[in-house]
Motif scaffolding. Structure first.
Motif: not given
Lengths: 225, 225
Positions: A182, A198, B211, B215
């Motif tokens: 991410g 992400s 985030v 994930v």
């Protein structure tokens, strides 16, 4: 004691709106304050009231993930903290790296709010050779070329981008190639990442636009009434 | 040429979800890129595609404020830019002050994204006497005691708080007493303001939680399939 398990969301966050996830973060912080003040339980209306939301909003947000209230009791603060942390993925530590050690990067390294939520910045990268080998807030700065190796070595899963706009996509590409899951992007530009990664973009002017939107909405309503 | 007028929202932002306002900001930036690339018109599906949203999402977001598409044409980029700026209140300049000139404050003073959206930081305040009279990125730093006078003198309407957590509420109180209409708070703590003042809190760890949420949602979905 086993607490109720949150049901899992779909791959992209389960179609759960970002605003819901944002409110979960707010509930989490408020519940911690409540616990610190010695409260064991709280009702949805009390929790909502402390944050300016309705009790229905609180219940609806949590219902995305399961049924966590107890009849006649409300929510057990400690249990709900555990549940929300599991939903958000912050029931463990995340190793994070920072790309870009300018003013903003240094501010982020000194930001106390990350560590308290389980985010540990363990490495920083910068193009400026004068910064290599230096530490800022206890974090060592590496050359950008060392990024892939350090991410592997320190098992870094998240990357924060704090470079100028024109360097942002290259930083994102490097982080993706090195295998992060991410990215949090502070550069004032949109970066592209592949579907399996992400990404959240922080546009600080967008936050100010949220403020002016409510200011002008209020003025318009006053002018009309 | 008169363009369609946005209908006004209610006093608190009209019950328009913050996420919608956030997306308006994103549409605005994308439309500016389109204009810079020489595009005159765009369909909702093209606009959505460039940002990863469905065309229905784009149409629904804009429908909160009026009917802006043209049959057989789609949206006229320049017109839609004007409309969204009017909705967000950024069709004019806002004078902004900054409270707290530490690392984060200095990063915010150097942040290029504010000026480009109509936000002009015209004064900064800090408790540290060593900074008084200095300029950072062209902005003069005043003692905190000068806040009310400067806000009046320079017609400052918005305040950005970038002080440590324990000083945040006092900064907010001072800004409110001096008459600002809105506050953007970067301190990692919630501040209270009276109903007539708009407030948005930026919690940088909350952005990282968005985030990690996606994930772990992706990992859970993969583990189950």
């Amino acid at each position: 004691m086993s607490s109720p398990k949150p049901t899992s969301a779909r791959s992209d966050g389960g179609g759960v709106p970002a605003a819901v996830v944002n409110r979960l973060s707010m509930y989490l912080r408020e519940l911690r304050h409540l616990l610190a003040d010695g409260n064991q339980t709280i009702s949805s209306s009390q929790l909502g009231q402390r944050l300016g939301f309705t009790d229905a909003q609180v219940r609806k947000d949590l219902a995305h993930f399961g049924q966590f209230g107890h009849p006649g009791i409300g929510y057990r603060c400690e249990e709900l903290v555990d549940i929300i942390r599991r939903i958000l993925g912050t029931d463990r530590q995340w190793n994070v790296c920072l790309v870009g050690v300018g003013n903003l990067g240094q501010a982020l390294l000194g930001y106390k709010g990350f560590a308290s939520q389980g985010f540990k910045i363990v490495a920083a990268f910068d193009a400026d050779a004068a910064k290599h080998g230096q530490t800022y807030e206890g974090v060592l700065v590496y050359p950008a070329e060392a990024l892939a190796d350090e991410i592997q070595r320190q098992q870094i899963e998240l990357g924060i981008i704090a470079v100028p706009a024109q360097a942002a996509q290259a930083a994102a590409d490097r982080l993706v190639a090195a295998g992060v899951s991410g990215i949090l992007n502070f550069a004032p530009v949109t970066v592209s990442v592949p579907p399996g990664v992400s990404k959240v973009g922080v546009d600080l002017a967008r936050e100010l636009e949220q403020v002016t939107f409510t200011v002008v909405s209020r003025l318009r309503a006053a002018a009309e009434s």
